[in-house]
Design an enzyme around this catalytic site. Structure first.
Site, mmCIF file in Angstrom:
data_model
loop_
_atom_site.group_PDB
_atom_site.id
_atom_site.type_symbol
_atom_site.label_atom_id
_atom_site.label_comp_id
_atom_site.label_asym_id
_atom_site.label_seq_id
_atom_site.Cartn_x
_atom_site.Cartn_y
_atom_site.Cartn_z
ATOM 1 N N ALA A 63 46.840 43.515 41.716
ATOM 2 C CA ALA A 63 47.752 43.830 42.812
ATOM 3 C C ALA A 63 47.989 45.339 42.927
ATOM 4 O O ALA A 63 47.789 46.091 41.973
ATOM 5 C CB ALA A 63 49.089 43.126 42.562
ATOM 6 N N SER A 90 42.533 41.347 45.554
ATOM 7 C CA SER A 90 43.750 40.558 45.329
ATOM 8 C C SER A 90 44.427 40.232 46.644
ATOM 9 O O SER A 90 44.460 41.043 47.561
ATOM 10 C CB SER A 90 44.719 41.352 44.451
ATOM 11 O OG SER A 90 46.001 40.766 44.466
ATOM 12 N N TYR A 112 46.278 32.983 46.381
ATOM 13 C CA TYR A 112 47.302 32.053 45.893
ATOM 14 C C TYR A 112 47.560 31.106 47.057
ATOM 15 O O TYR A 112 48.181 31.530 48.050
ATOM 16 C CB TYR A 112 48.598 32.792 45.545
ATOM 17 C CG TYR A 112 48.539 33.697 44.341
ATOM 18 C CD1 TYR A 112 48.472 33.182 43.058
ATOM 19 C CD2 TYR A 112 48.589 35.087 44.487
ATOM 20 C CE1 TYR A 112 48.442 34.018 41.947
ATOM 21 C CE2 TYR A 112 48.557 35.927 43.374
ATOM 22 C CZ TYR A 112 48.481 35.380 42.113
ATOM 23 O OH TYR A 112 48.452 36.209 41.020
ATOM 24 N N THR A 138 43.506 31.343 42.354
ATOM 25 C CA THR A 138 44.215 31.537 41.086
ATOM 26 C C THR A 138 45.135 30.350 40.835
ATOM 27 O O THR A 138 46.002 30.039 41.654
ATOM 28 C CB THR A 138 45.012 32.852 41.113
ATOM 29 O OG1 THR A 138 44.086 33.922 41.355
ATOM 30 C CG2 THR A 138 45.722 33.093 39.789
ATOM 31 N N LYS A 202 40.231 30.359 39.203
ATOM 32 C CA LYS A 202 40.583 31.384 38.214
ATOM 33 C C LYS A 202 41.815 30.951 37.425
ATOM 34 O O LYS A 202 42.869 30.696 38.013
ATOM 35 C CB LYS A 202 40.861 32.707 38.923
ATOM 36 C CG LYS A 202 41.357 33.832 38.009
ATOM 37 C CD LYS A 202 41.440 35.144 38.768
ATOM 38 C CE LYS A 202 41.868 36.301 37.894
ATOM 39 N NZ LYS A 202 43.315 36.383 37.734
ATOM 40 N N SER A 224 40.530 32.437 32.140
ATOM 41 C CA SER A 224 41.485 33.544 32.277
ATOM 42 C C SER A 224 42.882 33.077 31.917
ATOM 43 O O SER A 224 43.254 31.941 32.203
ATOM 44 C CB SER A 224 41.474 34.060 33.731
ATOM 45 O OG SER A 224 42.476 35.051 33.929
ATOM 46 N N HIS A 226 45.235 35.358 32.947
ATOM 47 C CA HIS A 226 45.883 36.316 33.837
ATOM 48 C C HIS A 226 46.230 37.605 33.068
ATOM 49 O O HIS A 226 47.238 38.253 33.325
ATOM 50 C CB HIS A 226 47.157 35.690 34.430
ATOM 51 C CG HIS A 226 47.495 36.131 35.824
ATOM 52 N ND1 HIS A 226 47.388 35.307 36.915
ATOM 53 C CD2 HIS A 226 47.965 37.317 36.307
ATOM 54 C CE1 HIS A 226 47.779 35.959 37.997
ATOM 55 N NE2 HIS A 226 48.129 37.189 37.652
ATOM 56 N N GLY A 258 39.952 39.148 30.625
ATOM 57 C CA GLY A 258 41.040 39.311 29.655
ATOM 58 C C GLY A 258 40.565 40.013 28.403
ATOM 59 O O GLY A 258 39.821 39.442 27.609
ATOM 60 N N ARG A 261 36.866 45.263 26.911
ATOM 61 C CA ARG A 261 37.025 46.724 26.906
ATOM 62 C C ARG A 261 35.755 47.481 26.528
ATOM 63 O O ARG A 261 35.664 48.687 26.740
ATOM 64 C CB ARG A 261 38.134 47.121 25.909
ATOM 65 C CG ARG A 261 39.502 46.520 26.243
ATOM 66 C CD ARG A 261 40.070 47.095 27.536
ATOM 67 N NE ARG A 261 41.369 46.516 27.888
ATOM 68 C CZ ARG A 261 41.519 45.463 28.693
ATOM 69 N NH1 ARG A 261 40.475 44.868 29.254
ATOM 70 N NH2 ARG A 261 42.726 45.002 28.975
HETATM 71 C C1 LIG Z 1 48.567 44.876 37.314
HETATM 72 C C2 LIG Z 1 47.852 43.564 37.409
HETATM 73 C C3 LIG Z 1 47.916 42.854 38.594
HETATM 74 C C4 LIG Z 1 47.262 41.631 38.711
HETATM 75 N N1 LIG Z 1 47.279 40.995 39.902
HETATM 76 C C5 LIG Z 1 46.600 39.835 40.041
HETATM 77 C C6 LIG Z 1 46.545 39.176 41.291
HETATM 78 O O1 LIG Z 1 47.096 39.658 42.285
HETATM 79 N N2 LIG Z 1 45.873 38.023 41.363
HETATM 80 C C7 LIG Z 1 45.241 37.460 40.282
HETATM 81 O O2 LIG Z 1 44.649 36.390 40.393
HETATM 82 N N3 LIG Z 1 45.258 38.077 39.087
HETATM 83 C C8 LIG Z 1 45.912 39.235 38.944
HETATM 84 N N4 LIG Z 1 45.899 39.875 37.732
HETATM 85 C C9 LIG Z 1 45.117 39.313 36.611
HETATM 86 C C10 LIG Z 1 43.689 39.871 36.606
HETATM 87 O O3 LIG Z 1 42.931 39.324 37.657
HETATM 88 C C11 LIG Z 1 42.940 39.532 35.306
HETATM 89 O O4 LIG Z 1 43.049 38.148 35.038
HETATM 90 C C12 LIG Z 1 43.425 40.315 34.095
HETATM 91 O O5 LIG Z 1 43.879 41.590 34.436
HETATM 92 C C13 LIG Z 1 42.286 40.427 33.080
HETATM 93 O O6 LIG Z 1 42.709 41.033 31.930
HETATM 94 P P1 LIG Z 1 42.462 42.591 31.561
HETATM 95 O O7 LIG Z 1 43.465 43.349 32.364
HETATM 96 O O8 LIG Z 1 42.753 42.585 30.097
HETATM 97 O O9 LIG Z 1 41.038 42.935 31.891
HETATM 98 C C14 LIG Z 1 46.556 41.094 37.602
HETATM 99 C C15 LIG Z 1 46.489 41.826 36.407
HETATM 100 C C16 LIG Z 1 47.128 43.050 36.301
HETATM 101 C C17 LIG Z 1 47.023 43.807 35.012
HETATM 102 O O1 LIG Z 2 50.960 41.021 38.743
HETATM 103 C C1 LIG Z 2 50.234 40.033 38.782
HETATM 104 O O2 LIG Z 2 49.645 39.640 37.780
HETATM 105 C C2 LIG Z 2 50.091 39.285 40.001
HETATM 106 O O3 LIG Z 2 49.325 38.379 39.961
HETATM 107 C C3 LIG Z 2 50.827 39.591 41.238
HETATM 108 C C4 LIG Z 2 50.835 38.648 42.230
HETATM 109 C C5 LIG Z 2 51.539 38.863 43.386
HETATM 110 C C6 LIG Z 2 52.248 40.021 43.585
HETATM 111 C C7 LIG Z 2 52.222 40.970 42.593
HETATM 112 C C8 LIG Z 2 51.507 40.766 41.444
#
Ligand SMILES: Cc1cc2nc3c(=O)[nH]c(=O)nc-3n(C[C@H](O)[C@H](O)[C@H](O)COP(=O)(O)O)c2cc1C
Ligand SMILES: O=C(O)C(=O)c1ccccc1
Length: 330
Positions: A63, A90, A112, A138, A202, A224, A226, A258, A261
Site C-alpha cells: 500500500a 495493491s 480485497y 488477498t 494470496k 503468504s 502478509h 515473506g 531478502r
Molecule cells: C507496507 C506494506 C503494505 C502492504 N500492503 C498490502 C496490500 O495492500 N495488499 C496485500 O495483499 N498485501 C499487502 N502487504 C503484504 C505484502 O504483499 C507481502 O505479503 C509482504 O510484504 C511480504 O513480506 P516481506 O515484506 O517480508 O517481503 C503489505 C505489506 C507491507 C509491508
Molecule cells: O498494510 C497492509 O498490509 C495492507 O494490506 C493495507 C491494506 C489496505 C490499506 C492499507 C494497508
C-alpha cells in the site's frame, strides 16, 4: 521518511513474532549443493500465465507508495519493468492503476473483494482495461491486523492530499477499503464468472486450503502471511511451503512471499516448491532510497545473487532446484 510512515512499512501485527520468523526461518535451513553439474549457462527466465519474466522475483502488492517516494507506484512499476518482472499493484495504491500501467508492466492487480459486488466488479474491469494480466485475491484479511506500531502512533489514514485512487467511484468519492469477514469460496467462483483473468489466491498457509484452491479452479496460490501484518503467531512462509507444495502437487504454480531478502532465500524457496517469490519491504526500502532506479537495482541485485547461489549449488535453471537441496540446520 516520516518515522510514522517508516513504522507503517516495517511493522507487523501483535508481538511481531511472525514478522521476525519469516526471516529467522531461513537461518534454520541450509543448502546441500550439487557439484560438477556444468551449470555455465544459467537461465533464470520464468513464465507465469504466458508472460516470460527475466527472474522468478516479483514485486508484492504493498500500500501507499507515495508515502515512500514522490514517484509513487508509477516509479515502482518503472523499476519492476526495467528488471523484467511483474509488479502486483495493491488495491491500496495511491495512484490510479491506469497511470501505473503507463509507467511499466507487466502488472497484476491485487484485490480485497468488497461486500459491494457491483463496485468490486467495476474495479476488476478497470484493472483489466488498464492491462493487468492477473487478479491477486488477498484472503488472509477477514479483518485488518492489529499493528501496534500504527496504534501507538495513531496512524489510521493517509495524510491530506493522498488517497487510495482505485477506490474512487463514479461520483468521485473515495471509498474505504473494507475487509470482509463473510468472504468464502463462493466469492472465488463469482470472480471466476466475472473475469477471464487468471485468479491468484494470496495468503495460503494450510495445505487443505491449497487443495481447495485447486478444486475451485484457482490459477495459482501465494504462500503468504502478509509479511507478519495479519495473524501474529502464524507460521513462517518458508516453513509452510513444503506441505502446500505437496498438496498442490504441481497442478498450479505455488508462489511465496515473506522474509525473502537474499538470493539464497529465493533458492531455498524454489527448491522447496515455489515457482517464484515476491518481495514487499525490500522494494519499499529501495523505492524510498532511490525511486524507480532503486527498485530496478534492488530487483537486479536479488536476481544476480540468486544466479550466483544457483551456480554454487549446481543449478542451471529454477526447475533444477529440488527439495533435496535443502536441509534443516542443526
Ligand atoms: C507496507 C506494506 C503494505 C502492504 N500492503 C498490502 C496490500 O495492500 N495488499 C496485500 O495483499 N498485501 C499487502 N502487504 C503484504 C505484502 O504483499 C507481502 O505479503 C509482504 O510484504 C511480504 O513480506 P516481506 O515484506 O517480508 O517481503 C503489505 C505489506 C507491507 C509491508
Ligand atoms: O498494510 C497492509 O498490509 C495492507 O494490506 C493495507 C491494506 C489496505 C490499506 C492499507 C494497508
Amino acid at each position: 521518511m516520516n518515522p510514522v510512515h517508516a513504522d507503517f512499512f516495517a511493522g507487523g501485527a501483535g508481538e511481531e513474532r511472525t514478522l521476525r520468523d519469516n526471516l529467522a526461518a531461513y537461518d534454520r535451513l541450509r543448502i546441500v549443493p550439487r557439484v560438477l553439474r556444468a551449470t555455465g549457462d544459467r537461465d533464470l527466465r520464468t513464465t507465469l500465465f504466458g508472460t516470460e519474466l527475466a527472474t522468478p522475483v516479483l514485486v508484492a502488492p504493498t500500500a501507499f507508495h507515495l508515502l515512500a517516494h514522490p514517484g509513487g507506484e508509477a516509479a515502482t512499476a518503472e523499476g519492476a519493468a526495467a528488471a523484467g518482472t511483474v509488479m502486483v499493484v495493491s488495491m491500496a495504491a495511491t495512484q490510479p492503476v491506469e497511470r501505473i500501467a503507463e509507467a511499466g508492466g507487466p502488472l497484476w492487480f491485487q484485490l480485497y473483494p468488497q461486500p459491494d459486488l457491483e463496485f468490486t466488479e467495476r474495479l476488476v474491469k478497470r484493472a483489466e482495461s488498464a492491462g493487468c494480466r492477473a487478479l491477486v485475491v488477498t484472503v488472509d484479511s477477514p479483518v485488518f491486523g492489529r499493528r501496534e506500531r500504527d496504534l501507538r502512533h495513531g496512524f489510521t489514514d493517509l495524510p491530506d492530499g493522498l488517497a487510495c485512487e482505485n477506490m474512487r467511484d463514479d461520483t468521485g468519492r473515495v471509498r474505504d477499503i473494507e475487509m470482509d469477514p463473510a468472504l468464502g469460496w463462493d466469492r472465488i467462483g463469482w470472480l471466476r464468472a466475472i473475469t477471464g483473468l487468471p485468479i491468484v489466491i494470496k495468503g495460503i498457509l494450510h495445505p487443505a486450503d491449497a487443495r481447495l484452491a485447486v478444486e475451485h479452479g484457482v490459477d495459482a496460490v501465494i504462500v503468504s502471511n502478509h509479511g507478519g501484518r495479519q495473524l501474529d503467531g502464524a507460521v513462517a512462509t518458508i516453513d509452510a511451503l513444503p506441505a502446500v507444495a505437496e498438496a498442490v502437487g504441481g497442478r498450479i504454480p505455488v508462489l511465496l512471499d515473506g522474509g525473502v531478502r537474499r538470493g539464497t532465500d529465493v533458492l531455498i524457496a524454489l527448491a522447496r516448491g515455489a515457482t517464484a517469490v515476491l518481495v514487499g519491504r525490500p522494494v519499499l526500502d529501495a523505492l524510498a532510497a532511490g525511486g524507480a532506479d532503486g527498485v530496478r537495482d534492488q530487483l537486479r541485485t536479488l536476481t544476480v545473487d540468486l544466479d550466483h547461489a544457483m551456480a554454487l549449488a549446481g543449478a542451471q535453471r529454477p526447475a533444477d532446484l529440488s527439495p533435496d537441496l535443502v536441509t534443516v540446520a542443526g
